[in-house]
Design a protein around this motif. Structure first.
Motif: not given
Ligand code: MG
Ligand code: ADP
Length: 609
Positions: A29, A93, A98, A33, A79
């Motif tokens: 994760e 993501g 996360a 990112n 996002k």
């Molecule tokens: Mg993420």
């Protein structure tokens, strides 16, 4: 209990359980990112398999001071805005889960500075609660440190495997992203030692060399297939590298698939890769492949599972076909004898020159000339097939055309003349040519013979013939069969099995004869039991032999299996040095021979010579 809404902490912990399964999930994760933040340099550090510490540092866009707290709350993301956005996801993501999940199950420190701010922020969170938040000086980018992962979820902590296992999972995650993003520099440090490093050159080949080593890379061919606009199907691009047919593994763990930059597990697509090697690889062998599959984002559903390791295609068949074709084309164009001929690597002159050698009698020589004539006339393919058959022969000592056998096995004396594979009939018989005529070889029987002798040789030398089963499996038997197994346990152990009573009529298969490493332990045990049932007085030496023969039968290539010329040639080479090449371990013939004389007679040429 009354129905009540769960409080946020409980919800976060439950959600965390889905996203953060183990230390490697944290690494995944965080790296995602960093990639989404446009980082070109990502440094990953782990201690104690990630249990003690995980730190990911990047030079990405950073998080603005006024958004830092928000980034840590659940379902907060930069996002995704609308449901429609879900249809065209370009980032790794999008669920906004996360950071909040990690924060809920660890002590986390986030240090970040956005590209358009002079001051950065530092936040400390413990078990989901923000302990401190301050403005600090910081380099542009983000550094996230997790300590004491799962400190407040002891159940999960208990399920973690040994440090080594967790370390391996972390390496796998980083390796995957390093391959998928060759333009990004990755470094991974585990327990103070740098274990992985890429240079961010932008070339997959460079990343592959760094991660797999140059020797393995040299044995891979490039796959590069653009979508076919005329197909009317979903546009699928397939790029990457796949192993040459003679480079394979005993498992499929090195078939790495990426879809739109995301490492995914998809058994169907993996199978497409394996299919592409049909007839190139023996049963139980798997290719190595690293494939970047690109499809239009709208054709792909990445929102299948919280870990995003699974995806769904709108048209899975299109992907299957595209992958299978792309890999097949790459592998075939590499392996094809025709390609070799075209490339000038093997001209027919080489074939002739490498033909049967000097000490053939007059009849054979005449016959050989006939054969060469035949080869010439039959055109390119026959020439090329000849080339393949001879290509692997390397000069060594007394016998310039022998290939080395096995791994470091001492050379056994030759019991058959040198044979050259001509082809296969009915996917069951190998047609070969020797100095005195034609040989028809039953592929299954011959392979049984080879396996049997090599097993027995190892067995008599008390070399280890046994291999531990990684995921020990249990077999359930009928009471009668269980008794049989118990009775024959010493014999079974003698040939490499290790079975452990596990409950009433149940056994755990801990080890199997190495030859069976790729077979299904349950099926093997079942078939052996059925053999034992058929009798033979216990304690008789023959029973051992019978089990070994059963094992060989199980592993040997079957009739109906199409073999490549290389496979056939290798099989024949080994048969040529068996002690009793003429029969299978069950006593059936392996070879039918027709001498050149017989052939000549049959064709009414006998008198004309
Ligand atoms: Mg993420
Ligand atoms: P998601 O990645 O699904 O959006 P996360 O919980 O992983 O959810 O992250 C939440 C948000 O925090 C992201 O949308 C992003 O805006 C910000 N963020 C997280 N990590 C980084 C990073 N390394 N660099 C810049 N921004 C980040």
């Amino acid at each position: 209990m009354h129905i009540q809404p769960l409080d946020d902490h409980v919800i976060a912990k439950i959600a965390a359980g889905e996203v953060i399964e183990r230390p490697a999930s944290v690494v995944k994760e965080l790296v995602e990112n960093s990639l989404d933040a446009g980082a070109t340099d990502i440094h990953i550090e782990a201690r104690g398999g990630g249990r003690q510490l995980i730190r990911v540092s990047d030079n990405g866009c950073g998080i603005r001071t006024d958004e830092v707290e928000l980034a840590l709350t659940r379902h907060a993301t930069s996002k995704l805005r609308t449901v429609e956005d879900l249809e065209r996801i370009l980032t790794l993501g999008f669920r906004g889960e996360a950071l909040s999940s990690m924060a809920a199950v660890s002590r986390m420190t986030l240090l970040t500075r956005s590209a358009d701010e002079d001051v950065g922020s530092q936040v400390r969170v413990e078990g989901g609660a923000v302990r401190s938040l301050k403005q600090v000086g910081a380099p542009q980018g983000t550094i996230i440190t997790l300590e004491g992962l799962f400190f407040n979820t002891p159940a999960r902590l208990k399920f973690l495997k040994a440090d080594n296992t967790e370390r391996r999972h972390i390496t796998t995650v980083v390796m995957n992203y390093a391959l998928a993003y060759p333009q990004v520099r990755f470094t991974l440090q585990q327990d103070g030692r740098e274990t992985l490093h890429t240079d961010g050159t932008g070339y997959l080949s460079d990343a592959l060399v760094k991660l797999f080593g140059v020797d393995d890379f040299k044995r891979m061919v490039e796959v590069d297939a653009e979508p076919d606009p005329r197909s009317g199907r979903m546009a699928v691009t397939v790029r990457g590298y796949a192993s040459e047919p003679d480079f394979s593994r005993g498992d499929r763990t090195r078939i790495l698939l990426f879809v739109n930059g995301r490492a995914v597990q998809d058994s169907k697509v993996s199978y497409a890769v394996i299919q592409a090697y049909h007839t190139f690889l023996m049963n139980g062998r798997y290719p190595v492949a690293v494939l970047m599959i690109e499809v239009p984002p709208a054709e792909l559903d990445v929102n299948v599972h919280p870990t995003k390791a699974e995806v769904r295609f709108r048209d899975p068949n299109a992907v299957f076909t595209a992958v299978q074709r792309a890999v097949r084309r790459a592998v075939v164009s590499h392996a094809s004898p025709l390609a070799d001929v075209r490339g000038g690597a093997m001209r027919s002159a080489d074939v002739e020159q490498a033909s049967w050698q000097t000490n053939l009698g007059a009849v054979e020589r005449q016959h050989q000339l006939d054969m060469n004539g035949y080869i010439e006339d039959a055109g390119q393919y026959a020439r090329a097939a000849g080339a393949i058959g001879l290509r692997h022969q390397q000069p060594d000592g007394d016998d310039p055309t022998a290939i080395p056998e096995g791994m470091g096995a001492p050379r056994k004396p030759r019991t058959l003349p040198l044979l050259r594979v001509v082809g296969q009939v009915a996917a069951a018989y190998i047609v070969a040519e020797g100095p005195s005529g034609m040989y028809l070889v039953d592929q299954h029987a011959a392979h049984e013979r080879i396996l049997y002798e090599s097993f027995m040789a190892a067995y008599h030398e008390q070399a280890p013939v046994s291999q531990q089963v990684l995921d020990a499996q249990t077999v359930q038997l009928s009471p009668a069969d269980a008794k049989l197994i118990e009775e024959y346990m010493p014999v079974l152990e003698g040939v490499g099995f290790q079975l452990e009573a596990f409950g009433p009529n149940m056994f755990t298969v801990r080890a199997v004869p190495a030859m069976l490493a790729d077979a299904n332990p349950q099926a093997v045990v079942a078939s052996i039991v059925s053999d034992l049932e058929l009798g033979e007085t216990p304690g008789e030496g023959a029973i051992e032999d019978k089990i070994v023969r059963r094992i060989c039968k199980q592993v040997a290539v079957k009739a109906g299996q199409v073999l490549s010329t290389d496979e056939m040639q290798s099989l024949i080479r080994q048969l040529e040095r068996c002690e009793s090449p003429h029969t299978c371990p069950h006593g059936r013939p392996t070879i039918l021979h027709m001498s050149a004389d017989q052939l000549a007679k049959e064709f009414g040429r006998a008198g004309r010579r």
